[in-house]
Design a protein around this motif. Structure first.
Motif, PDB file in Angstrom:
ATOM      1  N   PHE A 191       0.819  -1.212   0.000  1.00  0.00           N
ATOM      2  CA  PHE A 191       0.000   0.000   0.000  1.00  0.00           C
ATOM      3  C   PHE A 191       0.854   1.263   0.000  1.00  0.00           C
ATOM      4  O   PHE A 191       0.509   2.251  -0.659  1.00  0.00           O
ATOM      5  CB  PHE A 191      -0.961  -0.015   1.183  1.00  0.00           C
ATOM      6  N   THR A 218       0.371   3.430  -3.422  1.00  0.00           N
ATOM      7  CA  THR A 218      -0.345   4.715  -3.335  1.00  0.00           C
ATOM      8  C   THR A 218       0.578   5.894  -3.569  1.00  0.00           C
ATOM      9  O   THR A 218       0.147   6.928  -4.069  1.00  0.00           O
ATOM     10  CB  THR A 218      -1.073   4.842  -1.987  1.00  0.00           C
ATOM     11  N   THR A 235      -7.484   8.233  -6.122  1.00  0.00           N
ATOM     12  CA  THR A 235      -8.303   7.157  -5.568  1.00  0.00           C
ATOM     13  C   THR A 235      -7.978   5.871  -6.311  1.00  0.00           C
ATOM     14  O   THR A 235      -7.956   5.856  -7.545  1.00  0.00           O
ATOM     15  CB  THR A 235      -9.808   7.454  -5.735  1.00  0.00           C
ATOM     16  N   CYS A 263      -1.477   4.764   3.404  1.00  0.00           N
ATOM     17  CA  CYS A 263      -2.053   5.129   2.110  1.00  0.00           C
ATOM     18  C   CYS A 263      -1.897   6.623   1.819  1.00  0.00           C
ATOM     19  O   CYS A 263      -2.406   7.470   2.556  1.00  0.00           O
ATOM     20  CB  CYS A 263      -3.519   4.731   2.065  1.00  0.00           C
ATOM     21  N   VAL A 311      -3.122   7.957  -0.966  1.00  0.00           N
ATOM     22  CA  VAL A 311      -4.346   8.351  -1.665  1.00  0.00           C
ATOM     23  C   VAL A 311      -5.506   7.580  -1.029  1.00  0.00           C
ATOM     24  O   VAL A 311      -5.312   6.683  -0.212  1.00  0.00           O
ATOM     25  CB  VAL A 311      -4.271   8.068  -3.185  1.00  0.00           C
ATOM     26  N   VAL A 337      -8.489   4.889  -0.761  1.00  0.00           N
ATOM     27  CA  VAL A 337      -8.488   3.492  -1.214  1.00  0.00           C
ATOM     28  C   VAL A 337      -9.849   2.853  -0.947  1.00  0.00           C
ATOM     29  O   VAL A 337     -10.348   2.869   0.181  1.00  0.00           O
ATOM     30  CB  VAL A 337      -7.391   2.671  -0.511  1.00  0.00           C
ATOM     31  N   GLY A 377      -4.295   9.378   3.106  1.00  0.00           N
ATOM     32  CA  GLY A 377      -5.391   8.726   2.407  1.00  0.00           C
ATOM     33  C   GLY A 377      -6.354   8.056   3.374  1.00  0.00           C
ATOM     34  O   GLY A 377      -6.003   7.723   4.504  1.00  0.00           O
TER      35      GLY A 377
END
Length: 436
Positions: free
Chosen positions: A76, A80, A90, A119, A121, A123, A429
């Motif tokens: 991740f 990301t 996204t 993250c 972004v 998810v 994120g």
């Protein structure tokens, strides 16, 4: 009124109505309004891009992150970060290649625990539909997955087997019962074969377009019979387009996507032994690629998403018969598609529709995919004229393997904002989950 948190100005702001000069006003995490480009606005930060483009953050609904279990393929944090560097704000994570695959609520919780705090972004997550888990689908939906992924042919990993015959029908009936979405890898296993040798031509011959067409025809029949909403993943063969167009004309709930590699690469130019180009279904001819662009322009194909499916470099050898089939391109999709789209006379507004608005609509993500008042302030500063040489070793992907290595792509992402904040440091994120 208190000052805005952020204003981003561009003479080339890409909105749902097309490209125009505008000043995008952001308060908190959302777009408050669009003003004239030179409007006097009080803001904590005012960024003027002048003639550079301002795009909505892209929504990539087809990403294999592989964590937990195969985090050495991709995780991740790396995925990301690569997404943000490529203008993607996204992603939707696919349920397979992680261990355990996301085929139960317990497995989803394991994935959330692995991803938490990593993250860069936002998810979302797909659940998986495999033999024997039909009773898990509704609980997964209630926990907040976007929909369900299944295969009609072997997936490449033993823990995620395909749905065959009556199993696929039962899963579609279950999903239809609660208004869910099934996204499908559509190849007919009866028409697939083991490659007869190690070359790309032999691999391509082993996965003919007829296998995609036959599977799509069967899927359309099942959508008609069950009422299930279905989406065909990674269409590589133009032989599917008439079947998809007919389903659309009939009003069936059937949609389809394609990927940057099918729109920008061609079988005739795959170098000997260059297994970074191997994916399933395969990259086909230049003539086939031209027809895919026509299908995209006509709306038969609605989305362009990466199908980022990386692996470690050792799994991409020794030849096309044995190598892992998957393309790594999450960071490069926007530039790759824009390079070819611009050459064919398409506009940035088209690219934003294919790579942001349509995937957001597919996955049911309101507030994503468009520069519009009330939406999340997911924004991308993009230089459409920049030449971008690709060096795989400098990408954020965990493993430096991509078929775009050495190519010069058009367009460069300069800044990515996620909900009004630049993606440039600590991950901020969020998980896109919720009861449905």
């Amino acid at each position: 009124m208190t000052p805005l948190d952020l204003v981003v100005r561009s003479r080339r702001t890409v909105t749902p109505d097309g490209e125009r000069p505008a000043a995008v006003a952001v308060r908190g995490e959302r777009i408050e309004a669009l003003h004239p480009y030179d409007a006097p606005l009080a803001a904590a930060e005012d960024v003027d891009l002048r003639d550079l483009a301002l795009l909505p953050g892209l929504v990539d609904t087809h990403v294999h992150v592989n964590e937990p279990g195969r985090t050495h393929w991709e995780g991740f944090a790396s995925a990301t970060r690569a997404a943000a560097a490529g203008g993607v704000t996204t992603i939707a994570d696919m349920p397979l290649n992680a261990l355990p695959p996301t085929v139960s609520v317990a497995a989803l919780e394991a994935k959330l625990a692995a991803a938490r705090g990593q993250c860069h972004v936002d998810v979302g997550f797909w659940g998986g539909a495999v033999p024997g888990n039909v009773k898990e689908l509704r609980p997964l939906r209630e926990r907040g997955v976007l929909g369900f992924k299944c295969f009609m042919s072997p997936s490449g990993v033993p823990e995620f087997p395909p749905l065959a015959g009556g199993e696929l029908r039962r899963a579609l009936e279950e999903v239809a019962g609660f208004g869910g979405l099934m996204v499908v890898h559509a190849e007919d296993p009866e028409l697939l074969a083991e490659p007869s040798g190690p070359t790309y031509g032999e691999f391509l011959a082993s996965r003919p377009g007829a296998a995609e067409r036959a599977a799509v025809r069967r899927l359309v029949e099942l959508a008609r019979e069950t009422g299930a909403r279905v989406h065909v993943l990674h269409v590589s063969s133009a032989a599917c387009l008439d079947v998809l167009a007919a389903a659309r004309a009939e009003g069936l709930p059937v949609t389809a996507e394609t990927c940057p590699h099918y729109l920008t690469l061609e079988a005739e130019r795959v170098p000997e032994g260059a297994t970074a180009f191997k994916c399933c279904p395969p990259i086909r001819s230049a003539a086939n690629r031209d027809l895919l662009w026509q299908g995209l322009a006509a709306g038969t194909l609605s989305c362009v998403v990466s199908d980022h499916s990386p692996s470690t470099a050792d799994l991409k050898v020794p030849d096309f018969a044995a190598a892992w089939g998957g393309i790594a391109s999450l960071q490069l999709g926007l530039s790759a598609v824009w390079t070819e789209a611009a050459r064919r006379g398409h506009r940035l507004a088209d690219v934003a529709r294919w790579m942001a608005a349509a995937p957001a609509a597919l996955a049911g993500l309101p507030g994503k995919g468009a520069i519009a008042p009330g939406n999340d302030a997911d924004l991308v500063a993009f230089d459409p004229a920049a030449d971008r040489p690709v060096d795989a070793a400098r990408l954020h992907h965990k493993n430096p393997v991509t078929p775009y290595h050495g190519q010069v792509l058009k367009g460069a992402v300069l800044t990515t904002w996620l909900r009004g904040r630049p993606v440039d440091g600590e991950p901020h994120g969020r998980f896109l989950l919720g009861e449905r």
